[in-house]
Enzyme design. Structure first.
Site, PDB file in Angstrom:
ATOM      1  N   THR A   1     -34.436  43.045 -36.111  1.00 24.35           N
ATOM      2  CA  THR A   1     -33.150  42.376 -36.267  1.00 24.35           C
ATOM      3  C   THR A   1     -33.244  41.173 -37.208  1.00 24.35           C
ATOM      4  O   THR A   1     -32.451  41.028 -38.121  1.00 24.35           O
ATOM      5  CB  THR A   1     -32.617  41.923 -34.880  1.00 24.35           C
TER       6      THR A   1
ATOM      7  N   ARG B   1     -15.174  33.083 -17.539  1.00 24.41           N
ATOM      8  CA  ARG B   1     -13.846  33.736 -17.567  1.00 24.41           C
ATOM      9  C   ARG B   1     -13.023  33.311 -18.775  1.00 24.41           C
ATOM     10  O   ARG B   1     -11.816  33.148 -18.716  1.00 24.41           O
ATOM     11  CB  ARG B   1     -13.105  33.491 -16.240  1.00 24.41           C
TER      12      ARG B   1
ATOM     13  N   LYS C   1     -38.588  51.034 -27.319  1.00 25.66           N
ATOM     14  CA  LYS C   1     -37.576  51.719 -26.500  1.00 25.66           C
ATOM     15  C   LYS C   1     -36.769  52.714 -27.334  1.00 25.66           C
ATOM     16  O   LYS C   1     -36.458  53.805 -26.884  1.00 25.66           O
ATOM     17  CB  LYS C   1     -36.608  50.687 -25.886  1.00 25.66           C
TER      18      LYS C   1
ATOM     19  N   GLN D   1     -33.836  44.569 -25.081  1.00 23.41           N
ATOM     20  CA  GLN D   1     -34.742  43.447 -24.763  1.00 23.41           C
ATOM     21  C   GLN D   1     -35.825  43.940 -23.786  1.00 23.41           C
ATOM     22  O   GLN D   1     -36.075  45.126 -23.723  1.00 23.41           O
ATOM     23  CB  GLN D   1     -33.978  42.246 -24.197  1.00 23.41           C
TER      24      GLN D   1
ATOM     25  N   ARG E   1     -43.652  38.774 -35.162  1.00 27.36           N
ATOM     26  CA  ARG E   1     -43.809  38.773 -33.700  1.00 27.36           C
ATOM     27  C   ARG E   1     -45.178  38.231 -33.339  1.00 27.36           C
ATOM     28  O   ARG E   1     -46.164  38.541 -34.001  1.00 27.36           O
ATOM     29  CB  ARG E   1     -43.666  40.196 -33.163  1.00 27.36           C
TER      30      ARG E   1
ATOM     31  N   ASP F   1     -39.059  44.867 -27.876  1.00 33.75           N
ATOM     32  CA  ASP F   1     -39.711  45.556 -28.996  1.00 33.75           C
ATOM     33  C   ASP F   1     -40.882  46.424 -28.555  1.00 33.75           C
ATOM     34  O   ASP F   1     -41.871  46.587 -29.285  1.00 33.75           O
ATOM     35  CB  ASP F   1     -40.173  44.545 -30.063  1.00 33.75           C
TER      36      ASP F   1
ATOM     37  N   GLY G   1     -36.303  40.039 -38.718  1.00 30.10           N
ATOM     38  CA  GLY G   1     -37.434  40.071 -39.651  1.00 30.10           C
ATOM     39  C   GLY G   1     -38.517  39.045 -39.326  1.00 30.10           C
ATOM     40  O   GLY G   1     -39.492  38.916 -40.067  1.00 30.10           O
ATOM     41  N   ARG G   2     -38.351  38.309 -38.214  1.00 28.17           N
ATOM     42  CA  ARG G   2     -39.352  37.290 -37.863  1.00 28.17           C
ATOM     43  C   ARG G   2     -40.666  37.948 -37.442  1.00 28.17           C
ATOM     44  O   ARG G   2     -40.663  39.028 -36.846  1.00 28.17           O
ATOM     45  CB  ARG G   2     -38.851  36.441 -36.681  1.00 28.17           C
TER      46      ARG G   2
ATOM     47  N   GLY H   1     -32.855  45.391 -31.676  1.00 29.68           N
ATOM     48  CA  GLY H   1     -33.149  46.154 -32.881  1.00 29.68           C
ATOM     49  C   GLY H   1     -34.048  47.300 -32.467  1.00 29.68           C
ATOM     50  O   GLY H   1     -35.182  47.076 -32.077  1.00 29.68           O
ATOM     51  N   HIS H   2     -33.505  48.503 -32.471  1.00 32.24           N
ATOM     52  CA  HIS H   2     -34.260  49.673 -32.008  1.00 32.24           C
ATOM     53  C   HIS H   2     -34.514  50.592 -33.198  1.00 32.24           C
ATOM     54  O   HIS H   2     -33.576  51.148 -33.771  1.00 32.24           O
ATOM     55  CB  HIS H   2     -33.478  50.404 -30.905  1.00 32.24           C
TER      56      HIS H   2
ATOM     57  N   LYS I   1     -47.591  52.740 -29.071  1.00 34.37           N
ATOM     58  CA  LYS I   1     -48.402  52.031 -30.067  1.00 34.37           C
ATOM     59  C   LYS I   1     -49.885  51.936 -29.718  1.00 34.37           C
ATOM     60  O   LYS I   1     -50.575  51.032 -30.195  1.00 34.37           O
ATOM     61  CB  LYS I   1     -47.801  50.646 -30.357  1.00 34.37           C
TER      62      LYS I   1
ATOM     63  N   THR J   1     -31.736  34.895 -31.598  1.00 36.64           N
ATOM     64  CA  THR J   1     -31.502  35.694 -32.803  1.00 36.64           C
ATOM     65  C   THR J   1     -30.313  35.141 -33.600  1.00 36.64           C
ATOM     66  O   THR J   1     -30.021  35.642 -34.680  1.00 36.64           O
ATOM     67  CB  THR J   1     -31.219  37.165 -32.432  1.00 36.64           C
TER      68      THR J   1
HETATM   69  P1  GDP Z   1     -37.485  48.437 -29.412  1.00 33.22           P
HETATM   70  O1  GDP Z   1     -36.687  47.220 -29.689  1.00 33.22           O
HETATM   71  O2  GDP Z   1     -38.116  48.429 -28.058  1.00 33.22           O
HETATM   72  O3  GDP Z   1     -36.743  49.717 -29.675  1.00 33.22           O
HETATM   73  O4  GDP Z   1     -38.704  48.396 -30.447  1.00 33.22           O
HETATM   74  P2  GDP Z   1     -38.601  48.109 -32.035  1.00 33.22           P
HETATM   75  O5  GDP Z   1     -38.016  49.311 -32.679  1.00 33.22           O
HETATM   76  O6  GDP Z   1     -37.966  46.799 -32.290  1.00 33.22           O
HETATM   77  O7  GDP Z   1     -40.125  47.917 -32.382  1.00 33.22           O
HETATM   78  C1  GDP Z   1     -41.061  48.918 -32.173  1.00 33.22           C
HETATM   79  C2  GDP Z   1     -41.689  49.312 -33.519  1.00 33.22           C
HETATM   80  O8  GDP Z   1     -42.799  50.137 -33.284  1.00 33.22           O
HETATM   81  C3  GDP Z   1     -40.753  50.131 -34.397  1.00 33.22           C
HETATM   82  O9  GDP Z   1     -41.028  49.813 -35.724  1.00 33.22           O
HETATM   83  C4  GDP Z   1     -41.141  51.579 -34.089  1.00 33.22           C
HETATM   84  O10 GDP Z   1     -40.889  52.438 -35.181  1.00 33.22           O
HETATM   85  C5  GDP Z   1     -42.631  51.427 -33.858  1.00 33.22           C
HETATM   86  N1  GDP Z   1     -43.206  52.361 -32.866  1.00 33.22           N
HETATM   87  C6  GDP Z   1     -42.667  52.833 -31.720  1.00 33.22           C
HETATM   88  N2  GDP Z   1     -43.561  53.595 -31.054  1.00 33.22           N
HETATM   89  C7  GDP Z   1     -44.688  53.611 -31.795  1.00 33.22           C
HETATM   90  C8  GDP Z   1     -45.988  54.196 -31.631  1.00 33.22           C
HETATM   91  O11 GDP Z   1     -46.292  54.842 -30.636  1.00 33.22           O
HETATM   92  N3  GDP Z   1     -46.894  53.929 -32.620  1.00 33.22           N
HETATM   93  C9  GDP Z   1     -46.610  53.208 -33.721  1.00 33.22           C
HETATM   94  N4  GDP Z   1     -47.554  53.013 -34.628  1.00 33.22           N
HETATM   95  N5  GDP Z   1     -45.398  52.657 -33.910  1.00 33.22           N
HETATM   96  C10 GDP Z   1     -44.459  52.831 -32.965  1.00 33.22           C
HETATM   97  P1  IMO Z   2     -35.004  44.594 -28.468  1.00 35.48           P
HETATM   98  O1  IMO Z   2     -33.887  45.345 -27.764  1.00 35.48           O
HETATM   99  C1  IMO Z   2     -37.381  40.947 -28.822  1.00 35.48           C
HETATM  100  C2  IMO Z   2     -35.352  37.168 -27.873  1.00 35.48           C
HETATM  101  C3  IMO Z   2     -35.119  36.215 -29.014  1.00 35.48           C
HETATM  102  C4  IMO Z   2     -35.205  34.889 -28.279  1.00 35.48           C
HETATM  103  C5  IMO Z   2     -34.544  35.203 -26.944  1.00 35.48           C
HETATM  104  C6  IMO Z   2     -33.084  34.804 -26.857  1.00 35.48           C
HETATM  105  O2  IMO Z   2     -35.130  44.941 -29.902  1.00 35.48           O
HETATM  106  O3  IMO Z   2     -36.264  44.711 -27.688  1.00 35.48           O
HETATM  107  P2  IMO Z   2     -30.856  35.832 -27.903  1.00 35.48           P
HETATM  108  O4  IMO Z   2     -30.436  35.999 -29.318  1.00 35.48           O
HETATM  109  O5  IMO Z   2     -30.898  37.097 -27.123  1.00 35.48           O
HETATM  110  O6  IMO Z   2     -30.095  34.761 -27.182  1.00 35.48           O
HETATM  111  O7  IMO Z   2     -32.380  35.269 -27.994  1.00 35.48           O
HETATM  112  O8  IMO Z   2     -34.652  36.613 -26.773  1.00 35.48           O
HETATM  113  N1  IMO Z   2     -34.831  38.537 -28.081  1.00 35.48           N
HETATM  114  C7  IMO Z   2     -35.584  39.607 -28.362  1.00 35.48           C
HETATM  115  N2  IMO Z   2     -36.909  39.705 -28.574  1.00 35.48           N
HETATM  116  N3  IMO Z   2     -36.604  42.052 -28.831  1.00 35.48           N
HETATM  117  C8  IMO Z   2     -35.281  41.980 -28.590  1.00 35.48           C
HETATM  118  O9  IMO Z   2     -34.488  43.067 -28.460  1.00 35.48           O
HETATM  119  C9  IMO Z   2     -34.707  40.702 -28.379  1.00 35.48           C
HETATM  120  N4  IMO Z   2     -33.453  40.268 -28.133  1.00 35.48           N
HETATM  121  C10 IMO Z   2     -33.544  38.946 -27.951  1.00 35.48           C
HETATM  122  O10 IMO Z   2     -36.116  36.348 -29.994  1.00 35.48           O
HETATM  123  O11 IMO Z   2     -36.535  34.564 -28.022  1.00 35.48           O
HETATM  124 MG    MG Z   3     -36.546  45.715 -31.130  1.00 34.69          MG
END
Ligand code: GDP
Ligand code: IMO
Ligand code: MG
Length: 434
Positions: free
Chosen positions: A299, A142, A16, A223, A304, A13, A301-302, A40-41, A330, A128
């Site tokens: 993904t 396998r 990316k 991740q 962080r 998170d 809603g928990r 969840g991107h 951020k 998740t």
């Molecule tokens: P990812 O899993 O690495 O793609 O990250 P997520 O999308 O799960 O979480 C990042 C959150 O931060 C999302 O809600 C983005 O919209 C938000 N975000 C990303 N870059 C920035 C930033 O530079 N500033 C702010 N305020 N929010 C950002």
């Molecule tokens: P993005 O791509 C943050 C965490 C889960 C849990 C551990 C194992 O959005 O950055 P899993 O379901 O993969 O077996 O869970 O990994 N986890 C993440 N935490 N961002 C993610 O993806 C994650 N994908 C899995 O919360 O602790």
């Molecule tokens: Mg994410």
């Protein structure tokens, strides 16, 4: 530099999705190479928010090829729903390609994910619940079903004849009351296969051909490196290799193709689920960062967990991934705090620790040691506009100090700086574009 890998440097998170969406403008192909719909991107374009789970974020840029590589585990029902939603919102998915070697997340994988977590009682990973671990376990054992099986009804039925009774026995042993029905699983999944078959091909050669033709290929990590199965805080990790080395293997290209690796570093640290987190803030500052940063899972809603930037973590993952640039995200969220702390090392029984120990009992007892920096005021939207127009020198001087401190400690330059959620709120500090 035709191949660029984007990797999460912390526990996921980091932002990316936003960074990949930005860079995808310059790319020809965007590839996901590991993970599944545990990812969840989020990408915000104007007022519209997109949350991508399996489809590469590059899909939001018209005309780009989006590839789901062999290293990804695919829940076909979730993928079809994601594709439907994108199409309903006017996004074309015609340029999607799915590897015929990618493993499939089956219904019993999701059940086993839940059952295994319940069995862990006090030592839950906090997964998740999407069946990621059991699906990767089957791949390694396998026992997996791959996309090439999903699109072939007879092959699928044959595999399920063996697998369904086997998985039923395991569910029974776990005390799970679910009854698996071979025929209905086969029917449902054959239907998924029919709907997905047009996207399924051998994607490795497609990416290699693109690279040979000097096209630009962007690899989208999911991740974070601290969730890597080998290098992360095991067992509180995900089940795939999240590090840059896997961009090649997880998409079927030579590692010699990879030219650059951008590490996405959130200006503070977050983590979802269980596991050690030395710089965690359990006070009001942590709450304030969580609220301002909207730190709730894309993904699940928990909420962080939030903490200060931990340079032990980012230096450790820099060594694993070989970052050629940092995409810092951020930093805007840290505005308005009087003091900012950055963890530079840990101490364990008074001894300095500068790397991540394998033994979590040691990591849990590591005390974070901080360097303190002065905070800056929040930037008004007009100031952000000015920064985007004028560049680095227009940033608040204390923010510049924070960035320079991180660069110096990590020995890597910040090449992209996220100043807000929207697509355009990014300061590009690269000396030259792709
Ligand atoms: P990812 O899993 O690495 O793609 O990250 P997520 O999308 O799960 O979480 C990042 C959150 O931060 C999302 O809600 C983005 O919209 C938000 N975000 C990303 N870059 C920035 C930033 O530079 N500033 C702010 N305020 N929010 C950002
Ligand atoms: P993005 O791509 C943050 C965490 C889960 C849990 C551990 C194992 O959005 O950055 P899993 O379901 O993969 O077996 O869970 O990994 N986890 C993440 N935490 N961002 C993610 O993806 C994650 N994908 C899995 O919360 O602790
Ligand atoms: Mg994410």
């Amino acid at each position: 530099m035709p191949a660029l890998v984007v990797i999460g440097s912390q526990w996921g998170d980091e932002g990316k999705g936003k960074i990949v969406d930005y860079l995808a403008d310059e790319a020809d192909v965007v590839v996901r190479f590991q993970g599944g719909n545990n990812a969840g991107h989020s990408v915000k374009i104007g007022e519209e928010l997109f949350a991508l789970h399996l489809v590469p974020s590059g899909i939001l840029r018209p005309g780009k090829m989006a590839v789901i590589g062999n290293g990804v585990v695919i829940d076909p029902g979730v993928l079809l729903e994601e594709l439907d939603n994108l199409q309903k919102r006017g996004i074309s998915v015609d340029n999607l390609r799915i590897s015929d070697r990618a493993n499939v997340i089956m219904p019993y994988h999701k059940m086993l994910d839940g059952a295994e977590e319940r069995m862990r009682a006090g030592a839950k990973v906090g997964t998740t619940g999407r069946g990621i671990g059991p699906s990767y376990s089957d791949k390694v054992a396998r026992l997996g079903i791959r996309m090439c099986d999903l699109v072939d009804e007879r092959a699928l039925h044959e595999k399920l004849e063996f697998l369904v009774p086997l998985k039923q026995k395991i569910l029974d042993a776990y005390g799970d009351a679910t009854r698996l029905d071979l025929e209905s699983i086969c029917r449902e999944h054959s239907d998924y296969g029919r709907r997905l078959v047009k996207y399924v091909i051998d994607t490795g050669p497609v990416i290699t051909d693109a690279l040979t033709a000097k096209k630009k290929v962007l690899f989208e990590g999911a991740q974070g490196s601290m969730l890597d199965i080998d290098h992360g805080t095991y067992p509180f990790v995900t089940s795939s290799q999240t590090v840059a080395g896997n961009a090649a293997s997880g998409s079927g290209v030579s590692p010699l193709c990879l030219d650059e690796v951008f590490g996405v570093v959130k200006a503070y640290t977050t983590r979802v689920g269980s596991g050690p987190f030395p710089s965690e803030l359990t006070d009001t500052i942590g709450q304030r960062i969580a609220e301002k940063g909207g730190e709730f899972g894309t993904t699940t809603g928990r909420a962080r967990r939030c903490g200060w930037l931990d340079l032990v973590v980012t230096k450790y993952t820099a060594a694993l991934n070989g970052y050629t640039g940092i995409a810092m995200t951020k930093i805007d969220v840290l505005g308005g705090l009087d003091e900012l702390r950055v963890c530079t090392h840990y101490t364990f029984d008074g001894v300095k620790v500068t790397t991540i120990p394998a033994d979590l009992r040691v990591l849990e007892r590591c005390k974070p040691e901080y360097f303190s920096l002065k905070g800056w005021d929040d930037m008004e939207p007009a100031r952000t506009e000015r920064v985007l127009a004028e560049g680095f020198s227009a940033l608040p001087s204390r923010m510049r100090k924070y960035i320079r401190f991180v660069e110096k400690q990590m020995g890597v330059r910040v090449v992209l700086l996220g100043l807000g959620r929207r697509r355009n709120e990014i300061l590009d500090l690269r000396r030259k574009r792709w």
